[in-house]
Write an enzyme that holds these catalytic residues in place. Structure first.
Site, PDB file in Angstrom:
ATOM      1  N   LEU A  41       0.898  -1.176   0.190  1.00 46.32           N
ATOM      2  CA  LEU A  41       0.151  -0.032   0.169  1.00 46.32           C
ATOM      3  C   LEU A  41       0.686   1.174   0.027  1.00 46.32           C
ATOM      4  CD1 LEU A  41      -2.966   1.366   0.325  1.00 46.32           C
ATOM      5  CD2 LEU A  41      -2.456   1.080   2.870  1.00 46.32           C
ATOM      6  N   SER A 107       3.765  -6.669   2.443  1.00 43.81           N
ATOM      7  CA  SER A 107       2.446  -6.045   2.640  1.00 43.81           C
ATOM      8  C   SER A 107       1.318  -6.540   1.991  1.00 43.81           C
ATOM      9  CB  SER A 107       2.470  -4.554   2.935  1.00 43.81           C
ATOM     10  OG  SER A 107       1.518  -4.081   3.731  1.00 43.81           O
ATOM     11  N   HIS A 108       0.658  -5.642   1.273  1.00 45.83           N
ATOM     12  CA  HIS A 108      -0.376  -5.756   0.189  1.00 45.83           C
ATOM     13  C   HIS A 108       0.088  -6.308  -1.023  1.00 45.83           C
ATOM     14  CE1 HIS A 108      -4.428  -4.299  -2.081  1.00 45.83           C
ATOM     15  NE2 HIS A 108      -4.308  -5.499  -1.472  1.00 45.83           N
ATOM     16  N   ASP A 235      14.290   6.874  13.318  1.00 43.73           N
ATOM     17  CA  ASP A 235      13.321   6.441  12.160  1.00 43.73           C
ATOM     18  C   ASP A 235      11.886   7.164  12.669  1.00 43.73           C
ATOM     19  OD1 ASP A 235      11.571   5.601  10.353  1.00 43.73           O
ATOM     20  OD2 ASP A 235      12.149   3.550  10.337  1.00 43.73           O
ATOM     21  N   ASP A 254       4.002  -6.582  13.628  1.00 40.77           N
ATOM     22  CA  ASP A 254       5.166  -5.603  13.314  1.00 40.77           C
ATOM     23  C   ASP A 254       4.699  -3.863  13.021  1.00 40.77           C
ATOM     24  OD1 ASP A 254       3.380  -5.464  11.123  1.00 40.77           O
ATOM     25  OD2 ASP A 254       4.899  -6.283   9.421  1.00 40.77           O
ATOM     26  N   HIS A 276       7.047  -3.083  10.349  1.00 35.72           N
ATOM     27  CA  HIS A 276       6.517  -3.192   9.021  1.00 35.72           C
ATOM     28  C   HIS A 276       7.582  -2.493   7.847  1.00 35.72           C
ATOM     29  CE1 HIS A 276       3.345  -4.791   6.346  1.00 35.72           C
ATOM     30  NE2 HIS A 276       3.275  -3.739   5.991  1.00 35.72           N
ATOM     31  N   ASP A 278      10.775  -1.701   8.452  1.00 34.47           N
ATOM     32  CA  ASP A 278      12.020  -2.393   8.593  1.00 34.47           C
ATOM     33  C   ASP A 278      12.393  -3.710   7.586  1.00 34.47           C
ATOM     34  OD1 ASP A 278      12.674  -0.600  10.575  1.00 34.47           O
ATOM     35  OD2 ASP A 278      12.506  -2.110  12.317  1.00 34.47           O
TER      36      ASP A 278
END
Length: 310
Positions: A41, A107-108, A235, A254, A276, A278
């Site tokens: 995404l 992810s997506h 970060d 995550d 997520h 990283d």
């Protein structure tokens, strides 16, 4: 005699580091089939010098892999993104002369890759999901619950997210790919992913937190993910992920996806001390210095695929 002994010891000292670090040997990541990286995404391939897969494509190529970075809609449904990816896979096969590709989706990008493998398994050697939303995300559930389809809030949200997706597409040199923020979020809810998994079950674990079939219809399936939302004080994304991690009520996650939800096929690990972002070496390499570097994980996986003849 002593001089000769020292010469042997010196030679051994020079050779041992080489023998102990085979991951940087020539050909270490040279897979039989090209690797295609599929973003999640609000993802992209590159915006100027900044890549979504920060440092990963070059590291894989340095070891001999042929690597392509897919560019699908930053925001849209899994099926729309999947059809876009299928077109790009066919183009890559035409360019390279290869018969299949290895898909790695973040992810997506995980379900997006799974869609292609399900509808055209003959073109895919393997699918690997990294932090994949394979059984949905509670974060997506919270958003859709707060913004019911057709509501004013949903309309505003769709406009904003869609506009961001359009901007990302423009900045990354896209070709005006369609954007749909609401469809993107809905696609990642637990309910929508349950329906998706019923239609495309390959590699999906039959239990809540188990492993799925390692191979289905000739395609090998793998997954790995992180389980730590806040990993680096430098970060700027980490605080936001620490906040979204609260949606999981203490379950391992995550920051955006529960660890059990990321499982697909052979689960390499679901508890890396990574969040997520990283997982794809973001933001610009500001990851957990006390964990295996994510670039190393991708190199190791390419070598794993190589060992399997993929």
């Amino acid at each position: 005699m002593k001089k000769k002994l020292w010469s042997w010891l010196l030679a051994a000292a020079m050779v041992l580091p080489i023998l102990s670090t085979p991951s940087w040997a020539a050909g270490y990541t040279q897979t039989r089939y090209p690797i295609v990286l599929v973003h999640g995404l609000l993802g992209f391939d590159n915006i100027g010098p900044f890549g979504y897969w920060y440092g990963i494509p070059s590291a894989l190529r340095d070891g001999g892999a042929k690597v392509y970075v897919a560019q699908v809609s930053a925001t849209n449904s899994t099926e729309v993104r999947g059809e876009q990816l299928l077109t790009q896979v066919q183009q890559i096969l035409a360019i390279t002369g290869a018969s299949k590709v290895n898909l790695i989706g973040h992810s997506h990008g995980g379900p997006t890759s799974r869609y292609v493998a399900s509808v055209r398994p003959d073109l895919i050697a393997s699918v690997t999901t990294v932090g994949g939303v394979n059984k949905g995300s509670k974060v997506a559930d919270v958003i859709t619950g707060a913004l019911p389809p057709g509501s004013f809030g949903d309309t505003v949200f769709n406009s904003i997210v869609g506009a961001i997706g359009t901007l990302i597409d423009f900045l990354s040199g896209g070709s005006g790919m369609p954007q749909n923020g609401s469809a993107a979020i809905k696609a990642q809810t637990t309910a929508t992913m349950a329906a998706f998994n019923a239609a495309h079950p390959e590699g999906v674990p039959p239990t809540a937190c188990g492993e799925g079939a390692y191979q289905a219809r000739g395609v090998s399936y793998f997954s790995w993910s992180g389980a730590k939302a806040y990993t680096n004080v430098l970060d700027v994304i980490d605080p936001a992920l620490a906040l979204t991690s609260l949606a999981f009520s203490g379950a391992k996650n995550d920051g955006l996806v529960a660890s059990c939800s990321t499982h697909l096929g052979r689960v390499i690990r679901d508890d890396y001390a990574m969040n997520h972002m990283d997982e794809v070496n973001q933001t610009i390499g500001l990851v957990n210095i006390f964990e295996t570097n994510p670039v190393t994980l991708f190199r190791q996986h390419a070598n794993r695929l190589q060992g399997m003849g993929l």
